[in-house]
Scaffold this motif. Structure first.
Motif, PDB file in Angstrom:
ATOM      1  N   GLU A 199      55.676  95.123  96.287  1.00 53.72           N
ATOM      2  CA  GLU A 199      56.452  93.912  96.040  1.00 53.72           C
ATOM      3  C   GLU A 199      56.449  92.932  97.204  1.00 53.72           C
ATOM      4  N   ALA A 200      56.483  93.439  98.440  1.00 55.64           N
ATOM      5  CA  ALA A 200      56.764  92.571  99.591  1.00 55.64           C
ATOM      6  C   ALA A 200      55.656  92.648 100.634  1.00 55.64           C
ATOM      7  N   CYS A 201      55.414  91.512 101.234  1.00 57.07           N
ATOM      8  CA  CYS A 201      54.369  91.407 102.248  1.00 57.07           C
ATOM      9  C   CYS A 201      54.833  90.437 103.324  1.00 57.07           C
ATOM     10  N   PRO A 202      54.546  90.721 104.590  1.00 52.89           N
ATOM     11  CA  PRO A 202      54.893  89.749 105.636  1.00 52.89           C
ATOM     12  C   PRO A 202      53.984  88.537 105.551  1.00 52.89           C
ATOM     13  N   THR A 203      54.328  87.500 106.259  1.00 46.83           N
ATOM     14  CA  THR A 203      53.453  86.334 106.276  1.00 46.83           C
ATOM     15  C   THR A 203      52.097  86.700 106.861  1.00 46.83           C
ATOM     16  N   LEU A 204      51.044  86.229 106.222  1.00 46.61           N
ATOM     17  CA  LEU A 204      49.694  86.588 106.628  1.00 46.61           C
ATOM     18  C   LEU A 204      48.986  85.464 107.371  1.00 46.61           C
ATOM     19  N   SER A 205      49.697  84.436 107.743  1.00 44.86           N
ATOM     20  CA  SER A 205      49.053  83.262 108.332  1.00 44.86           C
ATOM     21  C   SER A 205      48.329  83.562 109.637  1.00 44.86           C
ATOM     22  N   CYS A 218      48.573  94.765  91.070  1.00 37.50           N
ATOM     23  CA  CYS A 218      49.866  94.956  91.744  1.00 37.50           C
ATOM     24  C   CYS A 218      50.922  94.420  90.766  1.00 37.50           C
ATOM     25  N   LEU A 219      51.457  95.300  89.965  1.00 34.84           N
ATOM     26  CA  LEU A 219      52.194  94.898  88.769  1.00 34.84           C
ATOM     27  C   LEU A 219      53.524  94.223  89.067  1.00 34.84           C
ATOM     28  N   ARG A 220      54.089  94.430  90.265  1.00 31.93           N
ATOM     29  CA  ARG A 220      55.407  93.873  90.572  1.00 31.93           C
ATOM     30  C   ARG A 220      55.354  92.637  91.452  1.00 31.93           C
ATOM     31  N   VAL A 221      54.184  92.213  91.843  1.00 26.97           N
ATOM     32  CA  VAL A 221      54.046  91.034  92.694  1.00 26.97           C
ATOM     33  C   VAL A 221      54.393  89.782  91.896  1.00 26.97           C
ATOM     34  N   THR A 222      55.374  89.038  92.367  1.00 25.66           N
ATOM     35  CA  THR A 222      55.782  87.803  91.694  1.00 25.66           C
ATOM     36  C   THR A 222      55.224  86.558  92.374  1.00 25.66           C
ATOM     37  N   ALA A 223      54.785  86.702  93.625  1.00 31.51           N
ATOM     38  CA  ALA A 223      54.223  85.575  94.378  1.00 31.51           C
ATOM     39  C   ALA A 223      53.180  86.112  95.348  1.00 31.51           C
ATOM     40  N   LEU A 224      52.211  85.287  95.687  1.00 27.53           N
ATOM     41  CA  LEU A 224      51.230  85.687  96.690  1.00 27.53           C
ATOM     42  C   LEU A 224      51.906  85.800  98.053  1.00 27.53           C
ATOM     43  N   PRO A 225      51.322  86.572  98.982  1.00 20.95           N
ATOM     44  CA  PRO A 225      51.941  86.753 100.294  1.00 20.95           C
ATOM     45  C   PRO A 225      52.179  85.425 101.003  1.00 20.95           C
ATOM     46  N   PRO A 226      53.280  85.303 101.723  1.00 21.06           N
ATOM     47  CA  PRO A 226      53.533  84.073 102.487  1.00 21.06           C
ATOM     48  C   PRO A 226      52.387  83.791 103.454  1.00 21.06           C
ATOM     49  N   GLY A 227      52.048  82.546 103.568  1.00 20.52           N
ATOM     50  CA  GLY A 227      51.010  82.141 104.512  1.00 20.52           C
ATOM     51  C   GLY A 227      49.604  82.196 103.972  1.00 20.52           C
ATOM     52  N   VAL A 228      49.422  82.647 102.717  1.00 21.65           N
ATOM     53  CA  VAL A 228      48.062  82.768 102.192  1.00 21.65           C
ATOM     54  C   VAL A 228      47.380  81.406 102.125  1.00 21.65           C
ATOM     55  N   GLN A 229      48.148  80.336 101.971  1.00 20.09           N
ATOM     56  CA  GLN A 229      47.564  78.995 101.881  1.00 20.09           C
ATOM     57  C   GLN A 229      47.004  78.506 103.214  1.00 20.09           C
ATOM     58  N   HIS A 230      47.248  79.259 104.282  1.00 27.10           N
ATOM     59  CA  HIS A 230      46.739  78.878 105.602  1.00 27.10           C
ATOM     60  C   HIS A 230      45.543  79.731 106.045  1.00 27.10           C
ATOM     61  N   LEU A 231      45.060  80.601 105.182  1.00 22.76           N
ATOM     62  CA  LEU A 231      43.962  81.503 105.539  1.00 22.76           C
ATOM     63  C   LEU A 231      42.633  80.780 105.366  1.00 22.76           C
ATOM     64  N   ARG A 246      54.151  84.633  89.088  1.00 24.71           N
ATOM     65  CA  ARG A 246      54.698  83.457  88.415  1.00 24.71           C
ATOM     66  C   ARG A 246      54.092  82.138  88.870  1.00 24.71           C
ATOM     67  N   ALA A 247      53.594  82.106  90.104  1.00 27.98           N
ATOM     68  CA  ALA A 247      53.091  80.820  90.620  1.00 27.98           C
ATOM     69  C   ALA A 247      52.076  81.073  91.723  1.00 27.98           C
ATOM     70  N   LEU A 248      51.235  80.088  91.939  1.00 26.29           N
ATOM     71  CA  LEU A 248      50.286  80.096  93.046  1.00 26.29           C
ATOM     72  C   LEU A 248      50.667  79.013  94.041  1.00 26.29           C
ATOM     73  N   PRO A 249      50.459  79.251  95.329  1.00 27.95           N
ATOM     74  CA  PRO A 249      50.672  78.180  96.309  1.00 27.95           C
ATOM     75  C   PRO A 249      49.529  77.175  96.245  1.00 27.95           C
ATOM     76  N   ASP A 250      49.654  76.133  96.998  1.00 28.58           N
ATOM     77  CA  ASP A 250      48.595  75.128  97.076  1.00 28.58           C
ATOM     78  C   ASP A 250      47.422  75.713  97.851  1.00 28.58           C
ATOM     79  N   LEU A 251      46.293  75.885  97.181  1.00 25.84           N
ATOM     80  CA  LEU A 251      45.110  76.486  97.792  1.00 25.84           C
ATOM     81  C   LEU A 251      44.032  75.457  98.125  1.00 25.84           C
ATOM     82  N   ALA A 252      44.354  74.182  97.980  1.00 26.73           N
ATOM     83  CA  ALA A 252      43.331  73.140  98.091  1.00 26.73           C
ATOM     84  C   ALA A 252      42.712  73.047  99.476  1.00 26.73           C
ATOM     85  N   ARG A 253      43.418  73.500 100.501  1.00 24.40           N
ATOM     86  CA  ARG A 253      42.884  73.401 101.857  1.00 24.40           C
ATOM     87  C   ARG A 253      41.971  74.561 102.231  1.00 24.40           C
ATOM     88  N   LEU A 254      41.852  75.536 101.367  1.00 20.39           N
ATOM     89  CA  LEU A 254      41.048  76.725 101.678  1.00 20.39           C
ATOM     90  C   LEU A 254      39.594  76.445 101.321  1.00 20.39           C
TER      91      LEU A 254
END
Length: 277
Positions: A199-205, A218-231, A246-254
């Motif tokens: 369910e939970a992950c630290p920020t991965l930035s 990963c059946l219980r994941v409701t959001a991608l790990p924090p900071g994934v949009q900065h990878l 339920r949602a994806l972060p903004d991935l346009a900068r990747l």
């Protein structure tokens, strides 16, 4: 009549001439250690204890290599006809383990059926023994692991600094990753596929070299790990079957991102803009 003190059995360690070890050493045999009755194998790829189990006996098939401090503590509880031999055996064991882990590029404990106690033992070993060449840690298919707190603490204190691949797939009871994982600056692949309870992950930035993030099933994941949009190095993102996502972060900068798999993410709503990819 008092019973005899417990006897270690036989310890076969490599012969030592000054500082040079007999070449070709591959196994250390230990008899008399509970649950560690067989061998430590050093094959340049994995370092582990093989267990000799009775027919039908349950429990881990492999055990973590004893840290030198735990080995010494266990050894000192046993009987030696020449007490001074204890320190000699402990020193030889410590040298052997340091040599094995000093050259191993991979530590593989796939399918060892470990739980949290074994993970804590591994963490203690990694705190004590240098392992400068370990780039791949395979802990996959250990269904009884619920947390990696001890391992995260070891990482925060300097363990696994050269790790490029961490495989935790199908650790079905693993709930969260510790904050220490986010300090693995050399990490390229993080695999969590099939971690059903995750369910939970630290920020991965801080994982600036991460290219592959696999969260499939990963059946219980409701959001991608924090900071994934900065990878910025991320090229593959697999969230296949994350049915609670339920949602994806903004991935346009990747700009390195080439593959995004969000098949069967049934709770996923509107997608963010992807025009920059």
């Amino acid at each position: 009549k008092r019973p005899p003190p417990p006897f270690l059995g036989h310890v076969f360690l490599p012969a030592v001439e000054g500082r040079r070890r007999t070449p070709g050493m591959r196994k250390v045999f230990l008899e008399g250690f509970p649950e560690r009755r067989a061998v430590m194998t050093v094959d340049g790829r994995a370092v582990y204890w093989e267990r000799t189990r009775a027919p039908g006996e349950a429990g881990p098939a492999l055990s973590p290599t004893l840290s030198p401090s735990l080995f010494g503590a266990e050894l000192r509880r046993r009987f030696f006809s020449v007490p001074a031999d204890v320190d000699l055996v402990v020193a030889m064991y410590a040298e052997l383990v340091a040599d094995a882990f000093g050259h191993a590029p991979t530590l593989s404990y796939r399918g060892a059926r470990w739980g949290d106690p074994e993970m804590a033992e591994l963490a203690k070993l990694l705190r004590e023994v240098p392992h400068p060449n370990v780039s791949h840690l395979d802990l996959s298919r250990n269904p009884h692991v619920t947390n990696l707190i001890a391992l995260g603490s070891a990482i925060s204190n300097g363990a696994l600094v050269m790790l490029t691949k961490l495989d935790l797939s199908y650790c079905r009871e693993l709930v969260a990753l510790p904050a220490g994982i986010a300090t693995l600056s050399a990490l390229v692949e993080l695999i969590l596929e099939g971690c059903n309870a995750f369910e939970a992950c630290p920020t991965l930035s801080g994982l600036t070299k991460l290219r592959v993030l696999n969260l499939a099933n990963c059946l219980r994941v409701t959001a991608l790990p924090p900071g994934v949009q900065h990878l910025r190095s991320l090229s593959s993102l697999d969230a296949w079957g994350c049915r609670a996502l339920r949602a994806l972060p903004d991935l346009a900068r990747l700009r390195s991102l080439r593959t995004v798999n969000i098949s069967y993410c049934r709770a996923l709503g509107e997608l963010p803009p992807l025009y920059g990819l």
